[in-house]
Scaffold this active site. Structure first.
Site, PDB file in Angstrom:
ATOM      1  N   ARG A 137       3.742 -68.474 -23.916  1.00  0.00           N
ATOM      2  CA  ARG A 137       4.019 -67.129 -23.386  1.00  0.00           C
ATOM      3  C   ARG A 137       3.383 -66.875 -22.025  1.00  0.00           C
ATOM      4  O   ARG A 137       2.922 -65.780 -21.750  1.00  0.00           O
ATOM      5  CB  ARG A 137       3.602 -66.045 -24.375  1.00  0.00           C
ATOM      6  CG  ARG A 137       4.404 -66.068 -25.648  1.00  0.00           C
ATOM      7  CD  ARG A 137       4.127 -64.826 -26.452  1.00  0.00           C
ATOM      8  NE  ARG A 137       4.544 -65.012 -27.822  1.00  0.00           N
ATOM      9  CZ  ARG A 137       5.009 -64.047 -28.567  1.00  0.00           C
ATOM     10  NH1 ARG A 137       5.115 -62.842 -28.109  1.00  0.00           N
ATOM     11  NH2 ARG A 137       5.368 -64.285 -29.803  1.00  0.00           N
ATOM     12  N   LYS A 182      11.956 -57.425 -32.813  1.00  0.00           N
ATOM     13  CA  LYS A 182      11.712 -58.670 -32.092  1.00  0.00           C
ATOM     14  C   LYS A 182      10.456 -58.535 -31.239  1.00  0.00           C
ATOM     15  O   LYS A 182      10.003 -57.444 -30.943  1.00  0.00           O
ATOM     16  CB  LYS A 182      12.908 -59.017 -31.191  1.00  0.00           C
ATOM     17  CG  LYS A 182      14.231 -59.129 -31.937  1.00  0.00           C
ATOM     18  CD  LYS A 182      14.254 -60.314 -32.879  1.00  0.00           C
ATOM     19  CE  LYS A 182      15.472 -60.321 -33.766  1.00  0.00           C
ATOM     20  NZ  LYS A 182      15.271 -59.685 -35.053  1.00  0.00           N
ATOM     21  N   ASP A 183       9.940 -59.673 -30.806  1.00  0.00           N
ATOM     22  CA  ASP A 183       8.733 -59.733 -29.984  1.00  0.00           C
ATOM     23  C   ASP A 183       8.915 -58.971 -28.678  1.00  0.00           C
ATOM     24  O   ASP A 183      10.012 -58.921 -28.128  1.00  0.00           O
ATOM     25  CB  ASP A 183       8.403 -61.188 -29.665  1.00  0.00           C
ATOM     26  CG  ASP A 183       8.125 -61.997 -30.906  1.00  0.00           C
ATOM     27  OD1 ASP A 183       9.091 -62.369 -31.580  1.00  0.00           O
ATOM     28  OD2 ASP A 183       6.947 -62.233 -31.206  1.00  0.00           O
ATOM     29  N   ALA A 184       7.813 -58.415 -28.181  1.00  0.00           N
ATOM     30  CA  ALA A 184       7.861 -57.679 -26.912  1.00  0.00           C
ATOM     31  C   ALA A 184       7.703 -58.613 -25.717  1.00  0.00           C
ATOM     32  O   ALA A 184       8.451 -58.518 -24.752  1.00  0.00           O
ATOM     33  CB  ALA A 184       6.785 -56.597 -26.880  1.00  0.00           C
TER      34      ALA A 184
END
Length: 164
Positions: free
Chosen positions: A27, A101-103
């Site tokens: 990330r 969902k992921d940010a």
């Protein structure tokens, strides 16, 4: 191999390997963590295909639920929905999802929007949010329709000493 305390708190009590791993960073950017939603009928909300056209049967008249693919970058699901609802001039309760969902990621997921047309979607203007109509759906989406997610994770900054 000793399992770190944080991993234990997250429910991982053992590792499947004795290897120390490769190190590196995940990330570093949103594009390093891609999430695509899969519904129970095995349809996948693809991140690519930004020039989607409405599926056969999608008309310009308002019907119950417009099924769309939402592609977002660095947005949490609830903030993105709030933003979309504001731009459409509707209550955010009219937008339904199967899962969150992921940010810090680039994600794609299915959403339904009650009582809007494909033409209404042109009001949505955000460089990090894309709403692509697929067609009309008989029901609002819910967790019932969610099969899972597929992930593409890029690890960067791997040092050569970790690659042995």
């Amino acid at each position: 191999m000793i399992v770190p305390a944080l991993d234990k708190e997250l429910g991982m009590s053992v590792y499947a390997t004795d290897s120390a791993g490769i190190g590196g960073t995940i990330r570093k950017s949103a594009e390093d963590f891609l999430v695509e939603e899969i519904l129970v009928d095995r349809s996948v909300a693809r991140i690519e295909n930004t020039n989607r056209k409405p599926a056969l049967g999608a008309s310009s008249s308002k019907q119950a639920c417009l099924l769309c693919v939402l592609v977002k970058r660095n947005w949490d699901t609830f903030s993105a929905i709030k933003n979309i609802a504001k731009q459409l001039g509707i209550d955010q309760k009219r937008i339904c999802i199967a899962g969150i969902k992921d940010a810090k990621a680039v994600t794609s997921q299915h959403i339904t929007i009650q009582d809007v047309t494909v033409e209404d979607l042109k009001k949505i203007r955000d460089k990090d949010i894309e709403v692509c109509p697929i067609g009309y759906f008989r029901n609002d989406l819910s967790q019932f329709y969610l099969l899972g997610n597929q992930f593409t994770i890029t690890v960067t900054d791997i040092s050569s000493q970790n690659q042995q």
